[in-house]
Scaffold this motif. Structure first.
Motif, PDB file in Angstrom:
ATOM      1  N   VAL B 208      60.418  44.836   6.134  1.00 28.01           N
ATOM      2  CA  VAL B 208      60.495  45.158   4.706  1.00 28.01           C
ATOM      3  C   VAL B 208      61.964  45.224   4.317  1.00 28.01           C
ATOM      4  O   VAL B 208      62.759  45.854   5.017  1.00 28.01           O
ATOM      5  CB  VAL B 208      59.867  46.539   4.387  1.00 28.01           C
ATOM      6  CG1 VAL B 208      59.640  46.686   2.887  1.00 28.01           C
ATOM      7  CG2 VAL B 208      58.575  46.756   5.145  1.00 28.01           C
ATOM      8  N   ILE B 215      61.342  45.495  -3.678  1.00 23.00           N
ATOM      9  CA  ILE B 215      60.925  45.509  -2.273  1.00 23.00           C
ATOM     10  C   ILE B 215      60.314  44.166  -1.932  1.00 23.00           C
ATOM     11  O   ILE B 215      59.542  43.608  -2.711  1.00 23.00           O
ATOM     12  CB  ILE B 215      59.870  46.603  -2.033  1.00 23.00           C
ATOM     13  CG1 ILE B 215      60.331  47.951  -2.599  1.00 23.00           C
ATOM     14  CG2 ILE B 215      59.556  46.728  -0.551  1.00 23.00           C
ATOM     15  CD1 ILE B 215      59.300  49.058  -2.422  1.00 23.00           C
ATOM     16  N   PHE B 216      60.642  43.661  -0.755  1.00 25.36           N
ATOM     17  CA  PHE B 216      59.983  42.471  -0.233  1.00 25.36           C
ATOM     18  C   PHE B 216      59.453  42.802   1.149  1.00 25.36           C
ATOM     19  O   PHE B 216      60.154  43.424   1.949  1.00 25.36           O
ATOM     20  CB  PHE B 216      60.968  41.302  -0.137  1.00 25.36           C
ATOM     21  CG  PHE B 216      60.383  40.080   0.519  1.00 25.36           C
ATOM     22  CD1 PHE B 216      59.342  39.388  -0.082  1.00 25.36           C
ATOM     23  CD2 PHE B 216      60.854  39.631   1.740  1.00 25.36           C
ATOM     24  CE1 PHE B 216      58.787  38.265   0.525  1.00 25.36           C
ATOM     25  CE2 PHE B 216      60.312  38.510   2.349  1.00 25.36           C
ATOM     26  CZ  PHE B 216      59.277  37.823   1.738  1.00 25.36           C
ATOM     27  N   ALA B 217      58.221  42.425   1.426  1.00 26.57           N
ATOM     28  CA  ALA B 217      57.650  42.700   2.740  1.00 26.57           C
ATOM     29  C   ALA B 217      57.026  41.448   3.313  1.00 26.57           C
ATOM     30  O   ALA B 217      56.413  40.654   2.595  1.00 26.57           O
ATOM     31  CB  ALA B 217      56.602  43.807   2.648  1.00 26.57           C
ATOM     32  N   PRO B 219      54.446  40.376   6.560  1.00 29.64           N
ATOM     33  CA  PRO B 219      53.614  40.933   7.634  1.00 29.64           C
ATOM     34  C   PRO B 219      53.983  40.305   8.974  1.00 29.64           C
ATOM     35  O   PRO B 219      54.705  39.300   9.012  1.00 29.64           O
ATOM     36  CB  PRO B 219      52.195  40.532   7.219  1.00 29.64           C
ATOM     37  CG  PRO B 219      52.368  39.269   6.444  1.00 29.64           C
ATOM     38  CD  PRO B 219      53.710  39.387   5.747  1.00 29.64           C
ATOM     39  N   ARG B 256      64.790  37.237   0.156  1.00 28.78           N
ATOM     40  CA  ARG B 256      63.432  36.981   0.646  1.00 28.78           C
ATOM     41  C   ARG B 256      63.427  35.867   1.694  1.00 28.78           C
ATOM     42  O   ARG B 256      62.813  35.996   2.756  1.00 28.78           O
ATOM     43  CB  ARG B 256      62.511  36.618  -0.539  1.00 28.78           C
ATOM     44  CG  ARG B 256      62.155  37.836  -1.377  1.00 28.78           C
ATOM     45  CD  ARG B 256      61.644  37.537  -2.765  1.00 28.78           C
ATOM     46  NE  ARG B 256      61.485  38.792  -3.492  1.00 28.78           N
ATOM     47  CZ  ARG B 256      60.293  39.342  -3.798  1.00 28.78           C
ATOM     48  NH1 ARG B 256      59.181  38.712  -3.504  1.00 28.78           N
ATOM     49  NH2 ARG B 256      60.236  40.504  -4.407  1.00 28.78           N
ATOM     50  N   ARG B 257      64.141  34.787   1.398  1.00 29.75           N
ATOM     51  CA  ARG B 257      64.196  33.698   2.383  1.00 29.75           C
ATOM     52  C   ARG B 257      64.868  34.168   3.674  1.00 29.75           C
ATOM     53  O   ARG B 257      64.440  33.819   4.767  1.00 29.75           O
ATOM     54  CB  ARG B 257      64.956  32.505   1.810  1.00 29.75           C
ATOM     55  CG  ARG B 257      64.118  31.675   0.859  1.00 29.75           C
ATOM     56  CD  ARG B 257      64.812  30.365   0.505  1.00 29.75           C
ATOM     57  NE  ARG B 257      65.834  30.535  -0.518  1.00 29.75           N
ATOM     58  CZ  ARG B 257      65.608  30.469  -1.831  1.00 29.75           C
ATOM     59  NH1 ARG B 257      64.394  30.243  -2.289  1.00 29.75           N
ATOM     60  NH2 ARG B 257      66.593  30.620  -2.688  1.00 29.75           N
ATOM     61  N   ILE B 260      62.456  35.905   5.812  1.00 24.99           N
ATOM     62  CA  ILE B 260      61.534  34.983   6.489  1.00 24.99           C
ATOM     63  C   ILE B 260      62.234  34.282   7.660  1.00 24.99           C
ATOM     64  O   ILE B 260      61.668  34.171   8.752  1.00 24.99           O
ATOM     65  CB  ILE B 260      60.959  33.944   5.502  1.00 24.99           C
ATOM     66  CG1 ILE B 260      60.166  34.659   4.394  1.00 24.99           C
ATOM     67  CG2 ILE B 260      60.070  32.937   6.239  1.00 24.99           C
ATOM     68  CD1 ILE B 260      58.987  35.482   4.877  1.00 24.99           C
TER      69      ILE B 260
END
Lengths: 308, 308
Positions: B208, B215-217, B219, B256-257, B260
């Protein structure tokens, strides 16, 4: 269009760092029914004792839940007591008094037997099989279970799992059930037994759904406050199946949206004690939560040159 | 354009249910360097003993890592021994021999002092502050730490955190550091201290990232096989900061990238022992993993009528 749910309705004593409640409306079928009621009509089959408060009956009725299958019997309603610290993934069960629930024999009213969607909440797998015998073959059937039944009644549980379209359980239960330490392999094995979808609940860490088409995962949404996580898993199931049954969309897209609606209902449930939040939601609160999951998880690729 | 990393290079003995390795190349700065090297040039500052094998030096060199800052001193290289069962989130540390690392005084070569990106791996916060004194004010600085320093050197750690742009730590450490049981509130407090981003690693359960924008999460990706999770967190940091530094994109999209790419490198790391996988990746394997996270998490809204 409706969904039939069979499971526990209980009176809960719950204590968290933020307060306590006594004899609050609880039970897996209660949370499921309330959460699903935003998506589809709900028919509840459960048993309670004569001590079950009229106010709780009214509360279930206020969400339009059909209570024809709610049996009142001599004896006490199932009571559960639990306590949480700040680590909401770990809870202490203070007591479990099964009461009337110990002798529960689900009787499906004639008017419920053709209901096309069925959810078997966490009860003895023999009773889950018995319910499937009583109803016309549903379009969509799902069951929840727990480690207790995985250990004690593996043969009956396996028979029930083979008959349903969807299994909804938590992470450690999925691994235990399949006898596989790796979740991905556990899921492949369980799907081989018959279910079209496996839904794995991970509490604060979200959920993962498995199907022949692939894997979808949603992370946990970090909440401003968790007041009481009791019922979050059953609320998840209510949102998940409520959406799936109402939309009739069993494509990969539908499964993904169902997982988000399940997560939305589970997370909303945690924001107040017991059923206090999910009994009285505005539809826009559910849609807002759906969009919050979208903002939480959305990203896009952009080209970048990687070094070989 | 390059990134400077200061931290441990070690020799690891690791045992998992799938096998064992002795004196394998390890250490936080090693994993970080290898993972980041696919995105950007890496300059490594660390210390090893005379026992450090030439083959490990060659391995780091094979990824183009600048080793001018790798000090060879009398004494033994830092050695760590660990063992995992099937629950890869729990590991047992069998031994920790600090050796030369106990006296580590990072000396940043003159040619590294203007490097615009700096990662301070998990070392004494006094040394992290010392490194920040030695370099010209970087465009992008980040640090990792652990419970040991949170408990023992809170003042120095706080001073270091106030000076960096990004803090990368795990879930329980974030809560402990902020003295807040709820992650969202812990994150708000930590961001108030100065960092622009907080990155919370959750092992098998993803990650996260918190910023003023939200917030970016992501899984956890259920893997076909986890062979050895050692170094996954540092590989995550390498992918995360490698992408952020190389792209220069500190927008919400870039963050966000980066999360990932971090997750991609962390998950790839787990699929073989130690550094064996991340030392020899094809760029398309990293892009494929990025796309796998997209398929894992993507969903779209579709209108549905909810019951009030």
């Amino acid at each position: 269009m409706a969904i039939l749910v069979v499971g526990s309705v209980a009176l809960d004593d719950v204590e968290t760092p933020f307060g306590r409640r006594e004899s609050a409306l609880g039970g897996a079928a209660t949370y499921f029914s309330l959460a699903a009621s935003y998506f589809i009509d709900v028919q509840l089959v459960a048993v309670v004792g004569r001590d079950f408060p009229e106010s709780h009956v009214e509360l279930l009725g206020s969400r339009g839940i059909d209570l024809e299958g709610l049996q009142f019997v001599d004896g006490e309603t199932f009571r559960w007591g639990g306590k949480y610290g700040y680590d909401f993934n770990a809870r202490e069960t203070l007591f479990t008094h099964l009461g009337a629930f110990a002798e529960f024999q689900p009787q499906i009213p004639a008017s419920f037997r053709k209901t096309p969607n069925v959810f078997l909440a966490n009860i003895h797998p023999r009773l889950q099989l018995d319910v499937l015998e009583q109803v016309d073959r549903p379009l969509l059937s799902a069951l929840d279970t727990m480690n207790y039944w995985i250990e004690r009644t593996p043969v009956e549980l396996r028979a029930a799992i083979e008959k349903v379209d969807i299994l909804i359980i938590n992470d450690s239960e999925a691994r235990m059930l399949a006898g596989e330490p790796m979740l991905r392999q556990a899921a492949a094995r369980i799907l081989d037994w018959g279910p079209e979808f496996l839904v794995v609940k991970k509490g604060e860490d979200g959920a993962v759904t498995f199907s022949k088409e692939g894997i979808f995962a949603v992370p946990g949404l970090p909440l401003d406050s968790i007041v009481d996580p009791t019922g979050a898993g059953d609320s998840f199931a209510g949102g998940f199946l409520g959406y799936l049954a109402a939309s009739g969309d069993r494509s990969s897209h539908g499964l993904r949206r169902a997982t988000i609606y399940g997560s939305a209902m589970g997370s909303l449930c945690c924001e107040a004690f017991g059923t206090e939040k999910i009994v009285d939601l505005e539809p826009h609160e559910i849609e807002d939560r759906f969009q919050e999951y979208k903002r939480l998880t959305h990203f896009e690729h952009a080209p970048i040159l990687l070094n070989a």
